[in-house]
Design an enzyme around this catalytic site. Structure first.
Site, PDB file in Angstrom:
ATOM      1  N   ARG A  64     -10.167  11.074  -1.156  1.00 16.38           N
ATOM      2  CA  ARG A  64      -8.874  10.914  -1.832  1.00 16.38           C
ATOM      3  C   ARG A  64      -8.149  12.250  -2.003  1.00 16.38           C
ATOM      4  NH1 ARG A  64      -6.944   6.720  -4.569  1.00 16.38           N
ATOM      5  NH2 ARG A  64      -8.924   5.668  -4.325  1.00 16.38           N
ATOM      6  N   ARG A  90      -1.958   2.945  -4.305  1.00 14.58           N
ATOM      7  CA  ARG A  90      -3.101   3.874  -4.293  1.00 14.58           C
ATOM      8  C   ARG A  90      -3.001   4.779  -5.502  1.00 14.58           C
ATOM      9  NH1 ARG A  90      -6.728   2.786  -0.464  1.00 14.58           N
ATOM     10  NH2 ARG A  90      -5.721   2.178   1.463  1.00 14.58           N
ATOM     11  N   LEU A  92      -3.132   8.216  -7.186  1.00 14.11           N
ATOM     12  CA  LEU A  92      -2.936   9.587  -6.712  1.00 14.11           C
ATOM     13  C   LEU A  92      -3.981  10.502  -7.356  1.00 14.11           C
ATOM     14  CD1 LEU A  92       0.951   9.847  -7.026  1.00 14.11           C
ATOM     15  CD2 LEU A  92      -0.375   9.657  -4.909  1.00 14.11           C
ATOM     16  N   ASN A 106       6.717   5.275 -11.934  1.00 14.34           N
ATOM     17  CA  ASN A 106       6.073   4.130 -11.279  1.00 14.34           C
ATOM     18  C   ASN A 106       6.644   2.820 -11.812  1.00 14.34           C
ATOM     19  OD1 ASN A 106       4.136   2.605  -9.827  1.00 14.34           O
ATOM     20  ND2 ASN A 106       2.739   2.587 -11.583  1.00 14.34           N
ATOM     21  N   THR A 107       6.901   1.894 -10.903  1.00 13.53           N
ATOM     22  CA  THR A 107       7.316   0.553 -11.326  1.00 13.53           C
ATOM     23  C   THR A 107       6.066  -0.317 -11.461  1.00 13.53           C
ATOM     24  OG1 THR A 107       7.538  -0.279  -9.071  1.00 13.53           O
ATOM     25  CG2 THR A 107       9.482   0.726 -10.030  1.00 13.53           C
ATOM     26  N   HIS A 108       6.083  -1.227 -12.428  1.00 13.81           N
ATOM     27  CA  HIS A 108       4.915  -2.099 -12.608  1.00 13.81           C
ATOM     28  C   HIS A 108       5.372  -3.500 -13.026  1.00 13.81           C
ATOM     29  CE1 HIS A 108       0.708  -3.020 -13.187  1.00 13.81           C
ATOM     30  NE2 HIS A 108       1.041  -3.632 -14.304  1.00 13.81           N
ATOM     31  N   SER A 135       8.064  -3.033 -16.053  1.00 18.37           N
ATOM     32  CA  SER A 135       8.055  -1.726 -16.730  1.00 18.37           C
ATOM     33  C   SER A 135       8.275  -0.602 -15.732  1.00 18.37           C
ATOM     34  CB  SER A 135       6.697  -1.462 -17.398  1.00 18.37           C
ATOM     35  OG  SER A 135       6.301  -2.515 -18.214  1.00 18.37           O
ATOM     36  N   ASP A 140       0.937   9.470 -15.332  1.00 13.72           N
ATOM     37  CA  ASP A 140      -0.005  10.515 -15.719  1.00 13.72           C
ATOM     38  C   ASP A 140      -1.355  10.131 -15.124  1.00 13.72           C
ATOM     39  OD1 ASP A 140      -1.015   8.561 -17.374  1.00 13.72           O
ATOM     40  OD2 ASP A 140      -0.300   9.477 -19.233  1.00 13.72           O
ATOM     41  N   ASP A 144      -1.633   3.316 -15.290  1.00 12.77           N
ATOM     42  CA  ASP A 144      -0.500   2.574 -15.852  1.00 12.77           C
ATOM     43  C   ASP A 144      -0.367   2.686 -17.376  1.00 12.77           C
ATOM     44  OD1 ASP A 144       0.255   1.712 -13.316  1.00 12.77           O
ATOM     45  OD2 ASP A 144      -0.999  -0.075 -13.415  1.00 12.77           O
TER      46      ASP A 144
HETATM   47  C1  GAR Z   1       6.490  -4.374  -7.331  1.00 15.16           C
HETATM   48  O1  GAR Z   1       6.491  -5.540  -8.123  1.00 15.16           O
HETATM   49  C2  GAR Z   1       5.812  -3.225  -8.044  1.00 15.16           C
HETATM   50  O2  GAR Z   1       6.044  -3.212  -9.411  1.00 15.16           O
HETATM   51  C3  GAR Z   1       4.357  -3.544  -7.771  1.00 15.16           C
HETATM   52  O3  GAR Z   1       4.351  -3.879  -6.427  1.00 15.16           O
HETATM   53  C4  GAR Z   1       5.576  -4.566  -6.127  1.00 15.16           C
HETATM   54  C5  GAR Z   1       6.152  -3.933  -4.892  1.00 15.16           C
HETATM   55  O4  GAR Z   1       7.247  -4.666  -4.441  1.00 15.16           O
HETATM   56  N1  GAR Z   1       3.546  -2.411  -8.067  1.00 15.16           N
HETATM   57  C6  GAR Z   1       2.328  -2.499  -8.613  1.00 15.16           C
HETATM   58  O5  GAR Z   1       1.779  -3.574  -8.832  1.00 15.16           O
HETATM   59  C7  GAR Z   1       1.662  -1.193  -8.916  1.00 15.16           C
HETATM   60  N2  GAR Z   1       0.516  -1.390  -9.751  1.00 15.16           N
HETATM   61  P1  GAR Z   1       8.196  -4.085  -3.317  1.00 15.16           P
HETATM   62  O6  GAR Z   1       7.295  -3.441  -2.255  1.00 15.16           O
HETATM   63  O7  GAR Z   1       8.893  -5.288  -2.787  1.00 15.16           O
HETATM   64  O8  GAR Z   1       9.123  -3.109  -3.983  1.00 15.16           O
END
Ligand code: GAR
Length: 197
Positions: A64, A90, A92, A106-108, A135, A140, A144
């Protein structure tokens, strides 16, 4: 003008929302490059919008840390103001987080700190909750659990599948992401302060 590097692993619908927002001359941010850890479908959006992309396949490295160093080298070439993990699946390595923090978000697809990890939508369904969310956080070293920039509730409907629920969450994620990038660019959101709090 805020320069963005967006990292993806999948379809890149959030990336596309940013690319579309950037077409407006008034939008104060531009995607300068898109990175991926695999041959992600969403790289096609970068191509369509004429944006450079790079792929640093996880499987091509011994561990990694080496993979992270190669990824960081690619990212830094673009001198981005902000790096966005947008469906980047992944973890980081700490060195990469330290180099980019706090300008790494990060989007979640859940209302963090509820349902962190790789299966936020599936885990919310399995828990039988009636609402989950979307969210945006500062990354960090936790999984999440970094400072929350913004989050919003999304209802779970009876009979929802992982895919129907994710389809309801994604438009909310896109709206939150585009608005947050705007707010970071115009100084209404200060990532340094959020990370310090
Ligand atoms: C999104 O819903 C994002 O929040 C999630 O993957 C999807 C990607 O969609 N991320 C995670 O679950 C990270 N833990 P996209 O490729 O269509 O933007």
């Amino acid at each position: 003008m805020l320069s963005l590097v967006v990292l993806i692993s999948g379809g890149g619908s959030n990336l596309r929302a940013l690319l579309e927002a950037s077409e407006d001359a008034e939008f104060p941010a531009r995607v300068v490059a898109v990175g991926a850890d695999r041959d992600a479908e969403g790289l096609a959006h970068a191509e369509e919008f004429g944006i450079s992309s790079f792929t640093v396949p996880f499987s091509s490295y011994q561990n990694r840390e080496e993979w992270g160093d190669a990824l960081l080298e690619q990212i830094l070439q673009w001198e981005p103001d902000l790096v966005i993990l947008s469906g980047f699946m992944r973890l980081l390595p700490p060195r990469v987080i330290a180099a980019l923090s706090p300008n790494l978000i990060n989007t979640h697809p859940a209302f963090l700190p509820e349902f962190p990890g790789a299966h936020g939508v599936r885990d919310a369904l399995a828990a039988g909750v009636t609402q989950t969310g979307a969210s945006l956080i500062v990354v960090d070293e936790s999984v999440d659990a970094g400072p929350i920039i913004v989050r919003e509730r999304v209802p779970v409907h009876p009979g929802d599948t992982e895919s129907s629920l994710h389809d309801r969450i994604k438009p909310v994620e896109r709206r939150l992401l585009v608005q947050a990038v705007l707010d970071i660019a115009n100084g209404h959101i200060n990532l340094k302060e959020l990370a310090r709090a």
